[in-house]
Design a protein around this motif. Structure first.
Motif, PDB file in Angstrom:
ATOM      1  N   ARG A 359       0.852  -1.194   0.000  1.00 22.59           N
ATOM      2  CA  ARG A 359       0.000   0.000   0.000  1.00 22.59           C
ATOM      3  C   ARG A 359       0.885   1.240   0.000  1.00 22.59           C
ATOM      4  O   ARG A 359       2.071   1.166   0.340  1.00 22.59           O
ATOM      5  N   LEU A 360       0.308   2.367  -0.377  1.00 19.51           N
ATOM      6  CA  LEU A 360       1.026   3.633  -0.291  1.00 19.51           C
ATOM      7  C   LEU A 360       1.288   3.979   1.161  1.00 19.51           C
ATOM      8  O   LEU A 360       0.423   3.791   2.024  1.00 19.51           O
ATOM      9  N   ALA A 361       2.471   4.517   1.437  1.00 17.90           N
ATOM     10  CA  ALA A 361       2.817   4.919   2.807  1.00 17.90           C
ATOM     11  C   ALA A 361       2.555   6.399   3.038  1.00 17.90           C
ATOM     12  O   ALA A 361       2.778   6.899   4.144  1.00 17.90           O
ATOM     13  N   VAL A 362       2.101   7.101   1.999  1.00 15.72           N
ATOM     14  CA  VAL A 362       1.769   8.521   2.100  1.00 15.72           C
ATOM     15  C   VAL A 362       0.457   8.738   1.346  1.00 15.72           C
ATOM     16  O   VAL A 362       0.073   7.921   0.504  1.00 15.72           O
ATOM     17  N   PRO A 363      -0.251   9.850   1.623  1.00 18.42           N
ATOM     18  CA  PRO A 363      -1.440  10.154   0.832  1.00 18.42           C
ATOM     19  C   PRO A 363      -1.061  10.340  -0.642  1.00 18.42           C
ATOM     20  O   PRO A 363       0.036  10.837  -0.944  1.00 18.42           O
ATOM     21  N   PRO A 364      -1.929   9.949  -1.564  1.00 24.46           N
ATOM     22  CA  PRO A 364      -1.594  10.050  -2.988  1.00 24.46           C
ATOM     23  C   PRO A 364      -1.135  11.439  -3.423  1.00 24.46           C
ATOM     24  O   PRO A 364      -0.254  11.567  -4.276  1.00 24.46           O
ATOM     25  N   GLN A 365      -1.721  12.468  -2.821  1.00 24.36           N
ATOM     26  CA  GLN A 365      -1.370  13.838  -3.233  1.00 24.36           C
ATOM     27  C   GLN A 365       0.056  14.227  -2.850  1.00 24.36           C
ATOM     28  O   GLN A 365       0.592  15.229  -3.332  1.00 24.36           O
ATOM     29  N   GLU A 366       0.710  13.424  -2.004  1.00 26.52           N
ATOM     30  CA  GLU A 366       2.090  13.714  -1.621  1.00 26.52           C
ATOM     31  C   GLU A 366       3.112  13.026  -2.526  1.00 26.52           C
ATOM     32  O   GLU A 366       4.323  13.229  -2.372  1.00 26.52           O
ATOM     33  N   VAL A 367       2.660  12.199  -3.445  1.00 24.01           N
ATOM     34  CA  VAL A 367       3.586  11.545  -4.375  1.00 24.01           C
ATOM     35  C   VAL A 367       4.005  12.564  -5.433  1.00 24.01           C
ATOM     36  O   VAL A 367       3.179  13.135  -6.130  1.00 24.01           O
ATOM     37  N   VAL A 375      11.076  11.738 -19.422  1.00 20.79           N
ATOM     38  CA  VAL A 375      10.271  10.542 -19.214  1.00 20.79           C
ATOM     39  C   VAL A 375       9.446  10.743 -17.955  1.00 20.79           C
ATOM     40  O   VAL A 375       9.982  11.025 -16.881  1.00 20.79           O
ATOM     41  N   TYR A 376       8.134  10.595 -18.074  1.00 22.83           N
ATOM     42  CA  TYR A 376       7.214  10.862 -16.970  1.00 22.83           C
ATOM     43  C   TYR A 376       7.226   9.700 -15.977  1.00 22.83           C
ATOM     44  O   TYR A 376       7.528   8.559 -16.339  1.00 22.83           O
ATOM     45  N   GLY A 377       6.891   9.993 -14.739  1.00 27.35           N
ATOM     46  CA  GLY A 377       6.828   8.962 -13.710  1.00 27.35           C
ATOM     47  C   GLY A 377       6.709   9.606 -12.336  1.00 27.35           C
ATOM     48  O   GLY A 377       6.122  10.681 -12.186  1.00 27.35           O
ATOM     49  N   VAL A 378       7.284   8.930 -11.342  1.00 21.86           N
ATOM     50  CA  VAL A 378       7.287   9.447  -9.971  1.00 21.86           C
ATOM     51  C   VAL A 378       8.736   9.592  -9.514  1.00 21.86           C
ATOM     52  O   VAL A 378       9.594   8.777  -9.858  1.00 21.86           O
ATOM     53  N   HIS A 379       9.005  10.647  -8.735  1.00 20.41           N
ATOM     54  CA  HIS A 379      10.342  10.807  -8.181  1.00 20.41           C
ATOM     55  C   HIS A 379      10.577   9.779  -7.066  1.00 20.41           C
ATOM     56  O   HIS A 379      11.635   9.162  -6.996  1.00 20.41           O
ATOM     57  N   ARG A 380       9.575   9.622  -6.207  1.00 16.40           N
ATOM     58  CA  ARG A 380       9.632   8.650  -5.112  1.00 16.40           C
ATOM     59  C   ARG A 380       8.248   8.033  -4.969  1.00 16.40           C
ATOM     60  O   ARG A 380       7.239   8.682  -5.246  1.00 16.40           O
ATOM     61  N   LEU A 381       8.203   6.782  -4.519  1.00 12.16           N
ATOM     62  CA  LEU A 381       6.915   6.135  -4.264  1.00 12.16           C
ATOM     63  C   LEU A 381       6.999   5.382  -2.942  1.00 12.16           C
ATOM     64  O   LEU A 381       7.303   4.186  -2.886  1.00 12.16           O
ATOM     65  N   PRO A 382       6.750   6.084  -1.816  1.00 20.53           N
ATOM     66  CA  PRO A 382       6.812   5.449  -0.503  1.00 20.53           C
ATOM     67  C   PRO A 382       5.709   4.398  -0.354  1.00 20.53           C
ATOM     68  O   PRO A 382       4.525   4.679  -0.571  1.00 20.53           O
ATOM     69  N   VAL A 383       6.093   3.178   0.021  1.00 24.33           N
ATOM     70  CA  VAL A 383       5.135   2.093   0.187  1.00 24.33           C
ATOM     71  C   VAL A 383       5.400   1.384   1.506  1.00 24.33           C
ATOM     72  O   VAL A 383       6.483   1.470   2.092  1.00 24.33           O
ATOM     73  N   ALA A 384       4.369   0.668   1.970  1.00 27.88           N
ATOM     74  CA  ALA A 384       4.473  -0.162   3.164  1.00 27.88           C
ATOM     75  C   ALA A 384       3.714  -1.446   2.902  1.00 27.88           C
ATOM     76  O   ALA A 384       2.993  -1.573   1.922  1.00 27.88           O
ATOM     77  N   TRP A 385       3.867  -2.427   3.801  1.00 26.76           N
ATOM     78  CA  TRP A 385       3.160  -3.695   3.655  1.00 26.76           C
ATOM     79  C   TRP A 385       3.048  -4.376   5.017  1.00 26.76           C
ATOM     80  O   TRP A 385       3.728  -3.995   5.962  1.00 26.76           O
TER      81      TRP A 385
END
Length: 385
Positions: A359-367, A375-385
């Motif tokens: 799951r995301l470790a931060v609210p989506p708006q903080e990604v 090239v488009y994408g995300v700089h960081r994608l904090p996740v947890a499990w």
């Protein structure tokens, strides 16, 4: 009109892009007045008609870039993506033999091993993790280094330099330094393969005896940068999209190959360019594109064209997404597309099989999104499990 880049939906095309289909006037940052092609059919024409050139020295960039000083390097021998036939044809022919579907499938067991090993490392470190640095980037580096024969020990040096070269916000001086670092890294590899050949692409090209060392270094650089940046960002951005819509997971596992095609179409990570230049006056969509005018192609706009894909702004894994242009079209269509498909399929299925509670470790708006990169994408994608 300038090129739209702002997005209200982080997964959809930039706002306002749809209104510019199929062909619109575009004001370029350097003052050039050219065009933007966004309709699916128009984009196919621009990317396949030999009257449109890929030569770098003729192009105008559609966004401000720090790569202007790199122009001389981009037209060096071997930089075939910036060439037109017949020069381009020679390099493409040599490389096609190295990128056969059979060879890519032979790599699949090794790619599976790399995927599992990287997920093992992520699990050992424990949550939370940044999926970009813990999985997407190192996996992409491992695979492209495996293909070319680049020692994985050089991955950090390569990743840092390629990020600077591909960054819209990089200064000319920064780009030149980073490019010199990449050139030296690949030069060392080519020198080593002269005396110690291996079962890799660089050794295979050396065996043809058709390329000078300078050509081989430049060809390898293109493959390194293109293969690394695009696939790493697809892995991370695709995972992000699935994490905000967990209902898609079952469909992903049901037909991973079809899901990958739809994600490629839907996300279209190459969101700026390519650019072509008219070599003569060309009539297209009732407009006359004058000789010397640049045409920026929007792959996101083409892949979301309702004239080609029904309800295109919906992610639908049951869709037959064949015909998308995420890998381009024409003689410059991505050579490594079969390798990318294999890597993405294995990465997504293993990630969500090994971490079913991811799951995301931060609210989506903080990604943070990579709107400042080619090239488009995300700089960081904090996740947890």
């Amino acid at each position: 009109m300038t090129l739209p880049t702002a997005r209200s939906d982080p997964f959809g095309p930039p706002d306002g892009l749809a209104a510019l289909r199929p062909l619109s006037r575009l004001a370029y940052p350097d003052g050039h007045l050219g065009w933007l092609a966004g309709g699916h059919a128009v984009v196919r024409v621009v990317l396949s008609d030999p009257r449109f050139s890929s030569r770098t020295e003729l192009k105008h960039p559609p966004v401000p870039m720090g790569q202007g000083e790199l122009g001389a390097d981009l037209v060096r021998p071997g930089m075939f993506v910036h060439m037109d036939p017949p020069g381009h044809t020679r390099y493409r022919g040599l490389l096609t033999g190295q990128f056969t579907l059979r060879r890519m499938r032979r790599l699949e067991p090794r790619i599976q091993q790399l995927v599992e090993a990287q997920l093992d490392a992520m699990k050992r470190e424990g949550p939370p993790a940044d999926l970009v640095t813990a999985f997407a980037l190192p996996l992409s580096s491992l695979v492209i280094c495996e293909l070319l024969g680049v020692p994985y020990a050089d991955r950090e040096r390569f990743q840092q330099a390629s990020a600077v070269v591909m960054g819209n916000g990089s200064t000319g001086e920064e780009v030149m330094r980073a490019y010199a670092s990449l050139y030296a890294c690949v030069g060392e590899l080519v020198a080593a393969r002269h005396t110690e050949p291996a079962d890799d692409l660089v050794s295979g090209l050396l065996a043809t005896d058709e390329l000078t060392d300078e050509e081989l270094i430049n060809v390898s650089l293109l493959l390194l940068i293109a293969g690394h940046e695009t696939t790493a960002n697809m892995v991370a951005l695709g995972a992000y999209r699935l994490l905000v819509d967990p209902g898609q997971m079952t469909k992903l596992h049901g037909d991973p190959a079809a899901a990958v095609e739809e994600l490629l179409r839907y996300l279209s990570v190459v969101h700026i360019g390519p650019v072509r230049v008219a070599l003569e006056d060309i009539e297209l969509e009732g407009e006359i594109i004058r000789a010397g005018e640049s045409v920026a192609v929007s792959l996101p706009a083409a892949n979301h064209d309702p004239g080609r894909f029904e309800n295109p702004d919906r992610l639908h894994f049951g869709r037959h997404a064949s015909g998308h242009l995420a890998f381009g079209h024409g003689v410059h269509q991505c050579l490594g597309q079969q390798l990318a498909r294999i890597e993405l399929r294995l990465a997504y299925t293993a990630l969500f099989r090994r971490f079913p509670g991811l799951r995301l470790a931060v609210p989506p708006q903080e990604v943070m999104m990579r709107t400042d990169m080619l090239v488009y994408g995300v700089h960081r994608l904090p996740v947890a499990w």
